[in-house]
Enzyme design. Structure first.
Site, PDB file in Angstrom:
ATOM      1  CB  CYS A  72      11.982  26.651  11.994  1.00 57.55           C
ATOM      2  SG  CYS A  72      13.393  25.936  11.175  1.00 57.55           S
ATOM      3  CD  GLU A  74       8.528  27.118   9.090  1.00 58.03           C
ATOM      4  OE1 GLU A  74       9.324  27.633   9.904  1.00 58.03           O
ATOM      5  OE2 GLU A  74       8.787  26.984   7.895  1.00 58.03           O
TER       6      GLU A  74
HETATM    7  N1  THU Z   1      13.973  29.090   9.048  1.00 63.48           N
HETATM    8  C1  THU Z   1      12.687  29.082   9.494  1.00 63.48           C
HETATM    9  O1  THU Z   1      12.391  29.617  10.573  1.00 63.48           O
HETATM   10  N2  THU Z   1      11.751  28.490   8.721  1.00 63.48           N
HETATM   11  C2  THU Z   1      11.974  27.993   7.469  1.00 63.48           C
HETATM   12  O2  THU Z   1      11.039  27.539   6.844  1.00 63.48           O
HETATM   13  C3  THU Z   1      13.320  28.025   6.909  1.00 63.48           C
HETATM   14  C4  THU Z   1      14.397  28.443   7.829  1.00 63.48           C
HETATM   15  C5  THU Z   1      14.973  29.781   9.850  1.00 63.48           C
HETATM   16  C6  THU Z   1      15.955  28.918  10.604  1.00 63.48           C
HETATM   17  C7  THU Z   1      17.108  29.865  10.771  1.00 63.48           C
HETATM   18  O3  THU Z   1      16.868  30.697  11.898  1.00 63.48           O
HETATM   19  C8  THU Z   1      17.053  30.743   9.546  1.00 63.48           C
HETATM   20  O4  THU Z   1      15.748  30.615   9.027  1.00 63.48           O
HETATM   21  C9  THU Z   1      18.059  30.373   8.479  1.00 63.48           C
HETATM   22  O5  THU Z   1      17.991  29.025   8.172  1.00 63.48           O
END
Ligand code: THU
Length: 159
Positions: A72, A74
């Site tokens: 993610c 974050e």
């Molecule tokens: N994702 C994030 O990077 N941060 C979030 O807060 C929610 C989800 C990403 C993970 C994945 O690459 C995509 O979003 C779909 O879940």
């Protein structure tokens, strides 16, 4: 029977209502969505983390054909900051998500794993990390990651 009430305060503001520092962080998170590698979900997430000395470390989600390998936004920002400036406490993080040609109207919210990772930094540095969740219809501000992860497991049970 006994009940425990857990309260969460979320402030909802517009970009104009943010302080200059917070606006900068949110705009960087928005910009970072362009660097997302998300060929599988097409869900582009950007994050910007401010440290105690004012420096900002940014990240975006990085996916992989082996789905669980992806990370993610974050945690890319968080790991980038921790790897380069471990002496500086994280103090605020902004997150934005772009999909289908637009930023989300409703604020994007960090997944449980990211909350857990950020929570440990709050404990480690003894400082809350403010969370700014960008949505086109409003920006949510929460004063600490702990507020987003009640009944936490922080390792203290292992001592
Ligand atoms: N994702 C994030 O990077 N941060 C979030 O807060 C929610 C989800 C990403 C993970 C994945 O690459 C995509 O979003 C779909 O879940």
């Amino acid at each position: 029977m006994k009940e425990i009430q857990i309260n969460l305060t979320v402030r909802v503001v517009s970009l104009d209502e943010l302080t200059a520092d917070d606006r900068e962080l949110v705009l960087k998170a928005k910009d970072m969505t362009a660097n997302s590698y998300s060929p599988y979900s097409h869900f582009k997430v950007g994050a910007a983390l401010r440290l105690a000395d004012g420096s900002i470390y940014c990240g975006s989600n990085q996916e992989n054909a082996s789905f669980p390998v992806g990370l993610c936004a974050e945690r890319t920002a968080f790991c980038f900051a921790q790897a380069n400036a471990p002496e500086q406490a994280p103090v605020a993080i902004a997150i934005a998500a772009f999909t289908g040609g637009a930023f989300l109207g409703k604020p994007v919210s960090p997944c449980g794993a990211c909350r857990q990772a950020l929570l440990e930094a709050e404990t480690r540095y003894g400082r809350p990390i403010r969370v700014l969740l960008y949505g086109e219809d409003g920006i949510y501000i929460v004063d600490s990651v702990r507020d987003l992860l009640p009944l936490t497991f922080d390792g203290s049970e292992m001592e």
